[in-house]
Design a protein around this motif. Structure first.
Motif, PDB file in Angstrom:
ATOM      1  N   ILE A 187       9.283   2.271  -3.705  1.00 36.03           N
ATOM      2  CA  ILE A 187       8.289   1.783  -5.146  1.00 36.03           C
ATOM      3  C   ILE A 187       8.620   0.392  -6.235  1.00 36.03           C
ATOM      4  O   ILE A 187       7.884  -0.581  -6.260  1.00 36.03           O
ATOM      5  CB  ILE A 187       7.974   2.792  -6.154  1.00 36.03           C
ATOM      6  N   GLY A 188      10.655   0.687  -5.578  1.00 33.85           N
ATOM      7  CA  GLY A 188      10.859  -0.840  -6.408  1.00 33.85           C
ATOM      8  C   GLY A 188      10.088  -2.119  -5.774  1.00 33.85           C
ATOM      9  O   GLY A 188       9.877  -3.609  -5.607  1.00 33.85           O
ATOM     10  N   LEU A 189      10.921  -2.137  -3.557  1.00 31.93           N
ATOM     11  CA  LEU A 189      10.126  -3.021  -2.928  1.00 31.93           C
ATOM     12  C   LEU A 189       8.591  -3.735  -3.085  1.00 31.93           C
ATOM     13  O   LEU A 189       8.365  -4.728  -3.251  1.00 31.93           O
ATOM     14  CB  LEU A 189      10.595  -2.036  -1.786  1.00 31.93           C
ATOM     15  N   ILE A 240       0.542  -0.688  -0.220  1.00 30.89           N
ATOM     16  CA  ILE A 240      -0.541  -0.523  -0.098  1.00 30.89           C
ATOM     17  C   ILE A 240       0.669   0.925  -0.264  1.00 30.89           C
ATOM     18  O   ILE A 240       0.440   2.278  -0.606  1.00 30.89           O
ATOM     19  CB  ILE A 240      -0.961  -0.412   1.370  1.00 30.89           C
ATOM     20  N   ILE A 241       2.081   1.782   0.743  1.00 32.74           N
ATOM     21  CA  ILE A 241       2.504   2.305   0.921  1.00 32.74           C
ATOM     22  C   ILE A 241       3.923   3.024  -0.048  1.00 32.74           C
ATOM     23  O   ILE A 241       3.216   4.281  -1.228  1.00 32.74           O
ATOM     24  CB  ILE A 241       3.730   2.413   1.986  1.00 32.74           C
ATOM     25  N   ILE A 268       4.029  -7.169  -4.862  1.00 29.69           N
ATOM     26  CA  ILE A 268       3.336  -7.650  -5.726  1.00 29.69           C
ATOM     27  C   ILE A 268       3.360  -8.810  -6.834  1.00 29.69           C
ATOM     28  O   ILE A 268       3.168  -9.302  -7.696  1.00 29.69           O
ATOM     29  CB  ILE A 268       2.715  -6.516  -6.111  1.00 29.69           C
ATOM     30  N   HIS A 269       4.619  -8.441  -7.265  1.00 30.91           N
ATOM     31  CA  HIS A 269       4.968  -9.222  -8.613  1.00 30.91           C
ATOM     32  C   HIS A 269       6.059  -9.928  -9.123  1.00 30.91           C
ATOM     33  O   HIS A 269       5.911 -10.767  -9.839  1.00 30.91           O
ATOM     34  CB  HIS A 269       5.815  -7.927  -9.461  1.00 30.91           C
ATOM     35  N   ALA A 270       6.823 -10.487  -8.102  1.00 30.81           N
ATOM     36  CA  ALA A 270       7.889 -11.711  -7.748  1.00 30.81           C
ATOM     37  C   ALA A 270       7.078 -12.765  -6.377  1.00 30.81           C
ATOM     38  O   ALA A 270       6.247 -12.422  -6.143  1.00 30.81           O
ATOM     39  CB  ALA A 270       9.439 -10.774  -6.413  1.00 30.81           C
ATOM     40  N   ALA A 311       0.849   3.944  -3.368  1.00 27.05           N
ATOM     41  CA  ALA A 311       0.578   5.418  -2.384  1.00 27.05           C
ATOM     42  C   ALA A 311       1.324   6.075  -3.159  1.00 27.05           C
ATOM     43  O   ALA A 311       1.269   7.542  -3.676  1.00 27.05           O
ATOM     44  CB  ALA A 311      -0.021   5.692  -1.193  1.00 27.05           C
ATOM     45  N   LEU A 312       2.455   5.685  -2.581  1.00 26.67           N
ATOM     46  CA  LEU A 312       3.440   6.478  -2.628  1.00 26.67           C
ATOM     47  C   LEU A 312       3.714   6.777  -4.665  1.00 26.67           C
ATOM     48  O   LEU A 312       4.268   7.464  -5.337  1.00 26.67           O
ATOM     49  CB  LEU A 312       4.645   6.249  -3.041  1.00 26.67           C
ATOM     50  N   SER A 313       3.731   6.004  -5.625  1.00 24.16           N
ATOM     51  CA  SER A 313       3.545   6.286  -7.297  1.00 24.16           C
ATOM     52  C   SER A 313       3.023   6.836  -7.529  1.00 24.16           C
ATOM     53  O   SER A 313       2.723   7.745  -8.279  1.00 24.16           O
ATOM     54  CB  SER A 313       3.478   4.505  -7.146  1.00 24.16           C
TER      55      SER A 313
END
Length: 80
Positions: free
Chosen positions: A71-73, A47-48, A78-80, A51-53
């Motif tokens: 954002i990378g984290l 979520i963080i 989410i995708h890995a 929201a930052l993205s």
């Protein structure tokens, strides 16, 4: 600051507060055994990051020093 920008920042703040609540006084060893808490924290980190993205896409001049890492984290969670 627009209402939308404030909402993103409030989402980030609430997620940070929830992470602190979830962990409490738990030791790292206990945390590693607690899959529910791990999942809850991963959700809040997602979520963080989201929201930052979205905040970054606004016209605000406010930028966080480590926003790309955060954002990378989120993307890895989410995708890995």
């Amino acid at each position: 600051m627009t209402d939308r920008e404030q909402k993103y920042l409030i989402d980030i703040l609430k997620s940070c507060e929830r992470i602190i609540d979830f962990v409490g006084a738990q030791s790292f060893t206990d945390f590693l055994k607690d899959y529910k808490t791990q999942s809850a924290i991963e959700r809040q980190l997602g979520i963080i990051g989201e929201a930052l993205s979205q905040f970054r896409k606004t016209d605000s001049s406010l930028r966080l020093k480590s926003q790309n890492k955060i954002i990378g984290l989120r993307n890895r969670l989410i995708h890995a």
